[in-house]
Structure formats: structure tokens, C-alpha cells
Design a protein around this motif. Structure first.
Motif, PDB file in Angstrom:
ATOM      1  N   HIS A 158     -63.260  44.329  73.842  1.00  0.00           N
ATOM      2  CA  HIS A 158     -62.726  45.603  72.669  1.00  0.00           C
ATOM      3  C   HIS A 158     -62.460  45.281  71.153  1.00  0.00           C
ATOM      4  N   GLY A 159     -62.641  43.841  70.948  1.00  0.00           N
ATOM      5  CA  GLY A 159     -62.287  43.498  69.597  1.00  0.00           C
ATOM      6  C   GLY A 159     -60.872  43.406  69.152  1.00  0.00           C
ATOM      7  N   THR A 160     -59.830  43.922  70.038  1.00  0.00           N
ATOM      8  CA  THR A 160     -58.401  43.760  69.711  1.00  0.00           C
ATOM      9  C   THR A 160     -58.051  42.502  69.396  1.00  0.00           C
ATOM     10  N   ARG A 161     -57.331  42.472  68.201  1.00  0.00           N
ATOM     11  CA  ARG A 161     -56.839  41.210  67.546  1.00  0.00           C
ATOM     12  C   ARG A 161     -55.367  40.968  68.232  1.00  0.00           C
ATOM     13  N   THR A 162     -55.705  40.052  69.350  1.00  0.00           N
ATOM     14  CA  THR A 162     -54.410  39.804  70.061  1.00  0.00           C
ATOM     15  C   THR A 162     -53.940  38.384  69.661  1.00  0.00           C
ATOM     16  N   PHE A 163     -52.551  38.398  69.528  1.00  0.00           N
ATOM     17  CA  PHE A 163     -51.949  37.201  69.365  1.00  0.00           C
ATOM     18  C   PHE A 163     -51.031  36.930  70.529  1.00  0.00           C
ATOM     19  N   LEU A 164     -50.866  35.564  70.871  1.00  0.00           N
ATOM     20  CA  LEU A 164     -50.142  35.260  72.005  1.00  0.00           C
ATOM     21  C   LEU A 164     -49.109  34.182  71.670  1.00  0.00           C
ATOM     22  N   PRO A 165     -47.948  34.569  71.161  1.00  0.00           N
ATOM     23  CA  PRO A 165     -46.902  33.265  71.071  1.00  0.00           C
ATOM     24  C   PRO A 165     -46.272  32.823  72.493  1.00  0.00           C
ATOM     25  N   ARG A 166     -46.446  31.648  72.597  1.00  0.00           N
ATOM     26  CA  ARG A 166     -46.008  30.861  73.710  1.00  0.00           C
ATOM     27  C   ARG A 166     -44.674  30.460  73.724  1.00  0.00           C
ATOM     28  N   PHE A 167     -43.213  31.457  73.864  1.00  0.00           N
ATOM     29  CA  PHE A 167     -42.243  30.868  73.295  1.00  0.00           C
ATOM     30  C   PHE A 167     -41.554  29.578  74.390  1.00  0.00           C
ATOM     31  N   ALA A 168     -41.126  28.791  73.490  1.00  0.00           N
ATOM     32  CA  ALA A 168     -40.064  27.957  74.368  1.00  0.00           C
ATOM     33  C   ALA A 168     -38.687  28.739  74.731  1.00  0.00           C
ATOM     34  N   ASN A 169     -37.801  27.989  75.281  1.00  0.00           N
ATOM     35  CA  ASN A 169     -36.727  28.995  75.633  1.00  0.00           C
ATOM     36  C   ASN A 169     -35.858  29.202  74.660  1.00  0.00           C
ATOM     37  N   LEU A 170     -35.816  30.666  74.340  1.00  0.00           N
ATOM     38  CA  LEU A 170     -35.071  31.342  72.987  1.00  0.00           C
ATOM     39  C   LEU A 170     -33.645  31.634  73.302  1.00  0.00           C
ATOM     40  N   TYR A 171     -32.859  31.373  72.366  1.00  0.00           N
ATOM     41  CA  TYR A 171     -31.561  31.412  72.202  1.00  0.00           C
ATOM     42  C   TYR A 171     -30.944  31.883  70.898  1.00  0.00           C
ATOM     43  N   GLY A 172     -29.880  32.461  70.952  1.00  0.00           N
ATOM     44  CA  GLY A 172     -29.070  32.990  69.667  1.00  0.00           C
ATOM     45  C   GLY A 172     -28.783  34.548  69.949  1.00  0.00           C
ATOM     46  N   PRO A 173     -28.183  34.909  68.605  1.00  0.00           N
ATOM     47  CA  PRO A 173     -27.308  36.210  68.798  1.00  0.00           C
ATOM     48  C   PRO A 173     -28.242  37.264  69.399  1.00  0.00           C
ATOM     49  N   ARG A 174     -27.440  38.175  69.932  1.00  0.00           N
ATOM     50  CA  ARG A 174     -28.004  39.416  70.528  1.00  0.00           C
ATOM     51  C   ARG A 174     -28.321  39.063  72.104  1.00  0.00           C
TER      52      ARG A 174
END
Length: 328
Positions: free
Chosen positions: A169-185
Motif C-alpha cells: 500500500h506504499g505506507t511509509r512505516t518506521f519500526l523502532p526496536r526499543f531496548a528496555n525503556l525507563y524514565g519519568p512517567r
């Protein structure tokens, strides 16, 4: 210098959650118009977002594909991008106990977002993925059959769906593969991830419980660094599958020791026998991220010190309420 996100109209699913709220904040700082989708607008979480005329909060469940599609198709002016952060997540025990539900919910959410973007003619979809989809060196596609983890499988399926939409379909997909996230909230409660779980126990005066010998290695990245890197790389459209993290690793027992030290509390660490082999972890290959971004993520020590300052300001001496992982 103007940001490539300035003036863009972006919808963020899970917009009041841990990751999603940071995307909302960063996009607003870049001059974007942001619609934050949440299942319920919890008053405390609403205070996390800045007062900004470019922000609106939409209260509905993106699992409702019809409602989501209507919101996307009727958006005026038309949306330029979706940042998809909604989903079920939690600690290892939560994932083990709820693998079926996690797989079902996360795949349905991904399909709803991608189908809605296709039908509404939205050019760009950023879908939060995970380094857990990758059993080998970073950037290698996940191979089905190597994991019984419903969370990892859900992210792998979402990646596969995104690739199909990109090709068909030509969707401009972007896939960030995150490491373990941490931080406020971050989220607290029964399903809390390792850092908020440890932090809560230490401040309550309890011992930190570590499975096995505690030598399992983990890689972490501060959530604001992860968001900043993602938006920079997505705007370039040079790579669409990128591991977002740092090369720094730490063992679980050393992580506990670091938190005790930063809090100025004597160490109380208890090791627990486990019936199964704990994943040992590895350093991530983040060379692509480093090549495409213009900053160096903060060290784990510095990021944890900032997280502790937020925790104390947010909760004081009180135990935080057990917010559910999904529902953001």
C-alpha cells in the motif's frame, strides 16, 4: 533550523501513557499539531502534557477499529502521521501470565492502525516495536518459532504487518526496536517493569528480589532519548527498521546495587531460585541509530538519577497507585 515535524499533524495512540506521552511532548516541542488518543483521560496523566493550543486529547479505545478509522478518515486537516504506542506490556511475570491476551490485543491494535492509515491516506506510521523481537544480532528480522513470549510475538507480527503495508500500500512505516525503556512517567503496580519495581521496593524499605544469580544482562535507554532518536530517524526516511538503545549493558544485580547507591540506602538484595533459565541478554548493535542521530544518549547512571528526582517529586513519600499497563 526548522524541525521536519513542524506544522505536521500527528496522532499518537497511547498518548497519555509512558512512551506515548513523551512522544506527544517532544512533537509539540517541534511545533507539530498533536492528537493524543487515550482510552480514558486520567486527570493525573493529563498533567504530564504541556498546555499547548496544538494539542487535543481524544478519548476512545483504538481496539475499536471502526471508531479509530472514523477518527483517522474524518481528521481535518488530514493527518500526516500516526505514532502508535498503545499496547499491553509489563514485566516478565506479567508477560508470562498474559501472553495470549497480549498477543491478541497488540496484533489487533497494529492491524487497526495500519488499516486505518491505509483507508485515510495517511503517509507515515511509526510503530513502537521491541528489541525482544530480535533473537540474534540487531537488525536481523525475527524468525517465528523461536519464542513462546506473546509480547515478543505480538511485536514481530506487527512488524510483519507493517512490512506488508509498506510493500502493498506504499505506507511509509518506521519500526523502532526499543531496548528496555525507563524514565519519568513509567508505570507502577503488579506489572511494573524492573526499574520502577526495584525503585518502589527500595523506597518502601523492602529487599529487592533477583531471580537466579542476577547476572542476566540488560540494555536500557532513557525514554526521552529513545523518542528523540526515533523522531530524527523517522524524519530522514533512510532506514525503517532500527534498534533504538545504547551499547551499555548492566546485570540485574548490578542494576539493583546502582539504584540502592543512588538512593543512598544500604543494599538489601535477595536472590531467588528459579525453575527456568533466565534470558542472559546481550549488547545491542546500535550503530545505525548512532549514525543517523546527532546526539549521545545519557548514561544509565545519569538517567536513573533523573528518574529518581521525578519519582520523589511526583510521589514524595507515598507509594504510587498501581496503574494498569494497558489503558493509556
Amino acid at each position: 533550523m526548522d524541525s521536519p515535524w513542524q506544522g505536521k499533524h500527528v496522532l499518537v495512540t497511547g498518548g497519555l501513557g509512558f512512551l506515548g506521552s513523551h512522544f506527544v511532548t517532544e512533537l509539540l516541542a517541534h511545533g507539530a499539531y498533536v492528537s493524543a488518543v487515550t482510552r480514558r483521560a486520567h486527570p493525573r496523566r493529563c498533567t504530564w502534557l504541556p498546555e499547548n493550543g496544538n494539542l487535543r486529547v481524544l478519548e476512545f479505545d483504538p481496539l475499536d477499529g471502526t471508531r479509530l478509522r472514523a477518527a483517522l478518515c474524518r481528521a481535518t486537516p488530514r493527518l500526516d502521521a500516526i505514532v502508535h504506542c498503545a499496547g499491553m506490556d509489563g514485566n516478565a511475570e506479567f508477560k508470562r501470565r498474559h501472553s495470549t491476551e497480549i498477543l491478541n490485543v497488540n496484533v489487533r491494535l497494529a492491524a487497526n492502525v495500519l488499516n486505518g492509515a491505509r483507508d485515510a491516506g495517511i503517509a507515515t506510521v511509526v510503530m513502537a516495536s521491541s528489541a525482544e523481537t530480535n533473537p540474534g544480532p540487531a537488525q536481523v528480522p525475527f524468525v517465528p518459532g523461536r519464542s513462546v513470549d506473546g509480547y515478543a510475538r505480538s511485536k514481530a507480527c506487527a512488524e510483519f504487518l507493517a512490512e506488508l503495508h509498506r510493500k502493498q500500500h506504499g505506507t511509509r512505516t518506521f519500526l523502532p526496536r526499543f531496548a528496555n525503556l525507563y524514565g519519568p512517567r513509567d508505570c507502577f503496580g503488579d506489572a511494573a517493569r524492573v526499574i520502577p519495581a526495584m525503585l518502589t521496593r527500595i523506597l518502601a524499605g523492602d529487599a529487592v528480589e533477583v531471580w537466579g544469580d542476577g547476572q542476566q544482562l540488560r540494555s536500557f535507554i532513557h525514554v526521552t532519548d529513545a523518542v528523540r532518536a526515533t523522531l530524527q530517524i523517522a524524519a530522514q526516511d533512510r532506514e525503517h527498521l532500527v534498534t533504538i538503545g545504547t551499547a551499555e549493558t548492566i546485570s540485574i544485580v548490578d542494576l539493583a546495587g546502582l539504584l540502592f547507591g543512588l538512593l543512598g540506602v544500604p543494599e538489601q538484595i535477595t536472590t531467588l531460585a528459579t525453575g527456568g533459565r533466565q534470558p542472559q541478554g546481550r549488547a545491542l548493535d546500535v550503530s545505525v541509530m548512532n549514525r543517523l542521530t546527532d546526539f549521545t544518549p545519557r548514561t544509565l547512571r545519569d538517567g536513573l538519577a533523573e528518574t529518581i528526582r521525578w519519582y520523589r517529586a511526583e510521589h514524595g513519600g507515598r507509594q504510587p497507585p498501581p496503574y494498569a499497563i494497558r489503558g493509556t
